[in-house]
Design an enzyme around this catalytic site. Structure first.
Site, PDB file in Angstrom:
ATOM      1  N   GLY A 107       0.822  -1.215   0.000  1.00 43.72           N
ATOM      2  CA  GLY A 107       0.000   0.000   0.000  1.00 43.72           C
ATOM      3  C   GLY A 107       0.850   1.255   0.000  1.00 43.72           C
ATOM      4  N   LEU A 108       2.007   1.205  -0.660  1.00 44.22           N
ATOM      5  CA  LEU A 108       2.897   2.374  -0.672  1.00 44.22           C
ATOM      6  C   LEU A 108       2.840   3.139  -1.992  1.00 44.22           C
ATOM      7  CD1 LEU A 108       5.989   0.898   1.251  1.00 44.22           C
ATOM      8  CD2 LEU A 108       4.271   2.509   2.102  1.00 44.22           C
ATOM      9  N   GLY A 109       1.745   2.986  -2.716  1.00 51.11           N
ATOM     10  CA  GLY A 109       1.523   3.844  -3.884  1.00 51.11           C
ATOM     11  C   GLY A 109       2.052   3.296  -5.193  1.00 51.11           C
ATOM     12  N   SER A 110       2.120   1.966  -5.333  1.00 52.38           N
ATOM     13  CA  SER A 110       2.669   1.416  -6.580  1.00 52.38           C
ATOM     14  C   SER A 110       1.752   1.713  -7.772  1.00 52.38           C
ATOM     15  CB  SER A 110       2.927  -0.083  -6.455  1.00 52.38           C
ATOM     16  OG  SER A 110       1.725  -0.751  -6.163  1.00 52.38           O
ATOM     17  N   SER A 111       0.435   1.723  -7.576  1.00 53.96           N
ATOM     18  CA  SER A 111      -0.475   1.990  -8.708  1.00 53.96           C
ATOM     19  C   SER A 111      -0.301   3.424  -9.208  1.00 53.96           C
ATOM     20  CB  SER A 111      -1.939   1.812  -8.288  1.00 53.96           C
ATOM     21  OG  SER A 111      -2.121   0.588  -7.666  1.00 53.96           O
ATOM     22  N   ALA A 112      -0.204   4.361  -8.264  1.00 50.36           N
ATOM     23  CA  ALA A 112      -0.011   5.762  -8.663  1.00 50.36           C
ATOM     24  C   ALA A 112       1.338   5.925  -9.348  1.00 50.36           C
ATOM     25  CB  ALA A 112      -0.096   6.676  -7.442  1.00 50.36           C
ATOM     26  N   ALA A 113       2.366   5.249  -8.816  1.00 48.33           N
ATOM     27  CA  ALA A 113       3.713   5.394  -9.389  1.00 48.33           C
ATOM     28  C   ALA A 113       3.740   4.869 -10.822  1.00 48.33           C
ATOM     29  CB  ALA A 113       4.737   4.671  -8.517  1.00 48.33           C
ATOM     30  N   ASP A 154      -1.772  10.571  -4.124  1.00 52.81           N
ATOM     31  CA  ASP A 154      -0.654   9.669  -4.408  1.00 52.81           C
ATOM     32  C   ASP A 154      -0.038   9.978  -5.780  1.00 52.81           C
ATOM     33  OD1 ASP A 154      -3.048   8.875  -5.537  1.00 52.81           O
ATOM     34  OD2 ASP A 154      -2.944   6.794  -4.879  1.00 52.81           O
TER      35      ASP A 154
HETATM   36  O1  PMV Z   1      -4.891   3.372   0.741  1.00 55.28           O
HETATM   37  P1  PMV Z   1      -4.076   4.434   0.101  1.00 55.28           P
HETATM   38  O2  PMV Z   1      -2.646   4.388   0.528  1.00 55.28           O
HETATM   39  O3  PMV Z   1      -4.230   4.463  -1.385  1.00 55.28           O
HETATM   40  O4  PMV Z   1      -4.630   5.836   0.642  1.00 55.28           O
HETATM   41  C1  PMV Z   1      -5.975   6.208   0.462  1.00 55.28           C
HETATM   42  C2  PMV Z   1      -6.216   7.574   1.001  1.00 55.28           C
HETATM   43  C3  PMV Z   1      -7.669   8.035   0.931  1.00 55.28           C
HETATM   44  O5  PMV Z   1      -7.713   9.379   1.401  1.00 55.28           O
HETATM   45  C4  PMV Z   1      -8.542   7.200   1.834  1.00 55.28           C
HETATM   46  C5  PMV Z   1      -8.224   7.975  -0.493  1.00 55.28           C
HETATM   47  C6  PMV Z   1      -7.669   9.023  -1.430  1.00 55.28           C
HETATM   48  O6  PMV Z   1      -7.595   8.749  -2.622  1.00 55.28           O
HETATM   49  O7  PMV Z   1      -7.319  10.127  -0.999  1.00 55.28           O
END
Ligand code: PMV
Length: 350
Positions: A107-113, A154
Site C-alpha cells: 500500500g505504498l503507492g505502486s499503482s499511482a507510481a 498519491d
Molecule cells: O490506501 P491508500 O494508501 O491508497 O490511501 C488512500 C487515502 C484516501 O484518502 C482514503 C483515499 C484518497 O484517494 O485520498
C-alpha cells in the site's frame, strides 16, 4: 526509440479520507520506485508487461485497449494507454514494460507510481511535452476509471516528489485543464519516520465507500471529524516546516484517533500504533485508507531502535525507506548504468 521513466511511491502523513471531500492532506514521496519503458512494437499491437505482478506479455489491438479485459497486473497501464489514446491519439504498435522496487502488497503507492511513470513516458515518447497538471489529470482519469474513487494525492507525490500539502479540486470535469489540484511543496528533506506493515493488504476503494456511507448516515458528525483532520493538517504542516517533531507526532496520534472514530483502523494497526507510542515515539498513525497496509511512527534518533523493536515485537514488518524522494524523472540515458549505480533497490534489468 525508447523512453524510460521512473516515479516514486508515497506515504500519507496526515489527512487521509478527509482529502476525498476536498480537505488538504500531507504526503511524502518515498525512495521506492516503479520504472516504465515505452518502445515501438513491430506487430502493430499494444504489449503490456509487469513481470513483478505475474504478467509476462499481454497484448491487444489499440482499437480494443479501452474495452478489453486485462490481467490485474497491467490494469493501470491499460487504463493509461486508453486515456492517452482517447485524449491524444496513439499510433498502433507499442510495447510498455514495467520494473519495480515497490511491492504492490504494502500500500505504498505502486499503482499511482506506475500510472504517473507511464503517462510521462508516453507523453515523452510521443513528444507531446505535456505540462505537469495535464499529466496529473490524465493519471487521475486513468486511476478513477479503475478504482472509481481517489483524491489523487498519491499521483501528486509520484509526479512532484518531495513532501507536499495536497488539496484536490472537487470538480472532476471533462475539461482536463480545470482539474487542477492545489499543491504546495514543503521544505523538508528528512522525516524521522518508521514504517510498519500490518501484514494485511487493504482495499482502498471499499474503505472509501465505508466512510462515504458513514458520512451519509451522520453528515454533521463526519463533517466535524473532517474539519478536525484539516486543522491537524495545518498544525502538522507548521510543525513539519519548523522540524518540530514532537508537535508533528502529536498531530499524527490525534489523527489516528479520528481515523479510529471513522471506523477505518484495525486491531492490528491500533496495536502497532500503541506499542510505537509506548516505546517513546513522538506519535504514530495508520497511513492511507486503513483496514491494513502500513502505519507510520515518528521518533527521535535515541528512540528509533526501541520503536522499531516494539513494532516488530507486535508482529509488524518494518520497511526501511527514505522520505521526500524525487518525483517522476526520465531515466533512459544509459538506463542500466543508472539503475545499477544510483539506486541500490533498483530491480535487475534484462
Ligand atoms: O490506501 P491508500 O494508501 O491508497 O490511501 C488512500 C487515502 C484516501 O484518502 C482514503 C483515499 C484518497 O484517494 O485520498
Amino acid at each position: 526509440m525508447r523512453v524510460t521513466t521512473s516515479a516514486p511511491g508515497k506515504l500519507m502523513l496526515l489527512g487521509e479520507h478527509a482529502v476525498v471531500y476536498g480537505h488538504p492532506c500531507l504526503v511524502t514521496a518515498i525512495d521506492r520506485r516503479v520504472w516504465v519503458t515505452v518502445k515501438r512494437a513491430t506487430d502493430g499491437l499494444v504489449h503490456l508487461s509487469a513481470p513483478a505482478l505475474g504478467v509476462g506479455d499481454w497484448s491487444v489491438p489499440m482499437a480494443r485497449v479501452c474495452t478489453a479485459d486485462s490481467p490485474r497486473g497491467v490494469r493501470f497501464l491499460r487504463a493509461v494507454v486508453c486515456c492517452m489514446a482517447r485524449c491524444h491519439g496513439l499510433a498502433d504498435g507499442l510495447r510498455i514494460e514495467t520494473r519495480s522496487s515497490l511491492s504492490d502488497e504494502l500500500g505504498l503507492g505502486s499503482s499511482a507510481a506506475v500510472t504517473i511513470a507511464a503517462v510521462t513516458a508516453l507523453s515523452e515518447f510521443m513528444a507531446l511535452e505535456l505540462p505537469s497538471d495535464i499529466l496529473f489529470a490524465l493519471g487521475l482519469k486513468a486511476v478513477q476509471s479503475i478504482q472509481g474513487v481517489g483524491s489523487g494525492f498519491d499521483l501528486a507525490a509520484s509526479l512532484y516528489g518531495g513532501t507536499l500539502q495536497f488539496r484536490p479540486l472537487r470538480e472532476a470535469t471533462r475539461n482536463l485543464r480545470r482539474c487542477r489540484p492545489d499543491i504546495t511543496p514543503l521544505a523538508t528533506d528528512h522525516l524521522p519516520l518508521i514504517v510498519g506493515y500490518s501484514g494485511t493488504k487493504a482495499d482502498t476503494a471499499s474503505l472509501v465507500r465505508h466512510v462515504a456511507r458513514r458520512r451519509e448516515r451522520q453528515p454533521a458528525l463526519t463533517g466535524e471529524i473532517f474539519n478536525s483532520m484539516a486543522r491537524l493538517v495545518e498544525e502538522g504542516r507548521g510543525a513539519l516546516e519548523a522540524q518540530d517533531w514532537e508537535r508533528l507526532g502529536q498531530a499524527m496520534s490525534l489523527n489516528q484517533s479520528l481515523l479510529d472514530a471513522l471506523g477505518v483502523s484495525t486491531p492490528k494497526l491500533a496495536q502497532l500504533v500503541s506499542v510505537a507510542e509506548e516505546a517513546g515515539a513522538y506519535g504514530a498513525k495508520l497511513s492511507g485508507a486503513g483496514g491494513g497496509d502500513c502505519m507510520v511512527a515518528l521518533a527521535s534518533d535515541e528512540r528509533r531502535d526501541e520503536v522499531r523493536r516494539a513494532i516488530e515485537g507486535a508482529g509488524g514488518r518494518v520497511i526501511p525507506l527514505q522520505t521526500a524522494a524525487t518525483g517522476v524523472r526520465r531515466e533512459d540515458i544509459q538506463w542500466t548504468c543508472i539503475l545499477k549505480s544510483a539506486d541500490p533497490s533498483a530491480p535487475a534489468v534484462r
